[in-house]
Design an enzyme around this catalytic site. Structure first.
Site, PDB file in Angstrom:
ATOM      1  N   ASP A 224      71.286  64.523  27.505  1.00  0.00           N
ATOM      2  CA  ASP A 224      72.623  64.125  27.064  1.00  0.00           C
ATOM      3  C   ASP A 224      73.408  65.288  26.487  1.00  0.00           C
ATOM      4  OD1 ASP A 224      72.646  63.426  23.665  1.00  0.00           O
ATOM      5  OD2 ASP A 224      70.840  64.086  24.699  1.00  0.00           O
TER       6      ASP A 224
ATOM      7  N   ASP B  77      66.178  62.301  21.903  1.00  0.00           N
ATOM      8  CA  ASP B  77      67.326  61.938  21.066  1.00  0.00           C
ATOM      9  C   ASP B  77      68.607  61.860  21.883  1.00  0.00           C
ATOM     10  OD1 ASP B  77      65.993  61.941  18.405  1.00  0.00           O
ATOM     11  OD2 ASP B  77      65.578  64.020  18.959  1.00  0.00           O
TER      12      ASP B  77
ATOM     13  N   ASP C  50      64.631  63.842  27.810  1.00  0.00           N
ATOM     14  CA  ASP C  50      64.889  64.212  26.425  1.00  0.00           C
ATOM     15  C   ASP C  50      64.714  62.926  25.609  1.00  0.00           C
ATOM     16  OD1 ASP C  50      65.893  65.590  24.128  1.00  0.00           O
ATOM     17  OD2 ASP C  50      67.843  64.690  24.508  1.00  0.00           O
TER      18      ASP C  50
END
Length: 216
Positions: free
Chosen positions: A168, A10, A8
């Site tokens: 995250d 961000d 990922d």
């Protein structure tokens, strides 16, 4: 055998979510929303279309969700132009070490639009590490749907079961799990609850620990 690692962006590669929270809080004040900085937790990992649906579900169908999201983007770009978007701890070092592993493919699956992704990753000096990049505007529904990760695996030419997905956010972990991948959570703004512990293959403190998993 792990054949690919798909990241990922961000909150994993770029420390953009710190900026996002502040921008949502500021936009929330402008729209008289007491919890503008809270609703973002549900939107982490989603594209704009899905974020707008989440916002309308929370504030009502008549809420101008697209205008609100446009304002958060304007505020974000103001910060980005002044300071750029910093890398997360150990991000570049991790990518360097993974790049040196023979036959391991590296990809990116981000809900961010392609234009924004390219600008930010070039500014951060890491875009060249990724062999395949899939963005939120390439799929109808982004995370937590599995589409974005399935497309990333297909683009890299690997089976999902042979891929680690580094995430995250809960939406990202749900997406990777639904795609049949090996979800690795690196918590940023949201700490893992029981659902995340169940869906995650591994939970690590930082990207520095990822090489330990691959060496095991």
């Amino acid at each position: 055998m792990i054949k690919a690692v798909i990241f990922d962006m961000d909150g994993v590669i770029l420390d953009s979510e710190t900026i996002c929270v502040k921008c949502w809080e500021k936009a929330g004040m402008e729209y008289n929303l007491p919890d503008g900085g809270v609703i973002i937790n549900q939107c982490f990992g989603t594209n704009k279309k899905d974020s707008a649906e989440i916002i309308r579900k929370h504030y009502g169908e008549n809420f101008p969700a697209e205008r609100f999201l446009q304002r958060t983007s304007e505020l974000f770009h103001e910060v980005e132009e002044k300071t750029g978007v910093p890398l997360m701890p150990f991000a570049k070092d991790c990518l360097e070490k993974l790049k040196a592993i023979p036959n391991l493919k590296i990809g990116l699956a981000t809900s961010t639009r392609r234009e924004t992704m390219e600008r930010q990753l070039r500014q951060a000096g890491v875009i060249e590490y990724f062999e395949a990049i899939v963005t939120g505007d390439m799929v109808e529904h982004s995370k937590p749907n599995p589409d974005i990760y399935l497309l990333a695996c297909k683009t890299l030419g690997v089976e999902p079961k042979d891929c680690i997905a580094v995430e995250d956010s809960p939406n990202g972990i749900r997406s990777a799990f639904a795609a049949g991948m090996l979800p690795v959570m690196v918590p940023d703004k949201i700490q893992p609850d029981e659902e995340m512990k169940k869906l995650s293959w591994k939970i690590i403190k930082s990207l520095k620990d990822l090489e330990i998993i691959l060496a095991a």
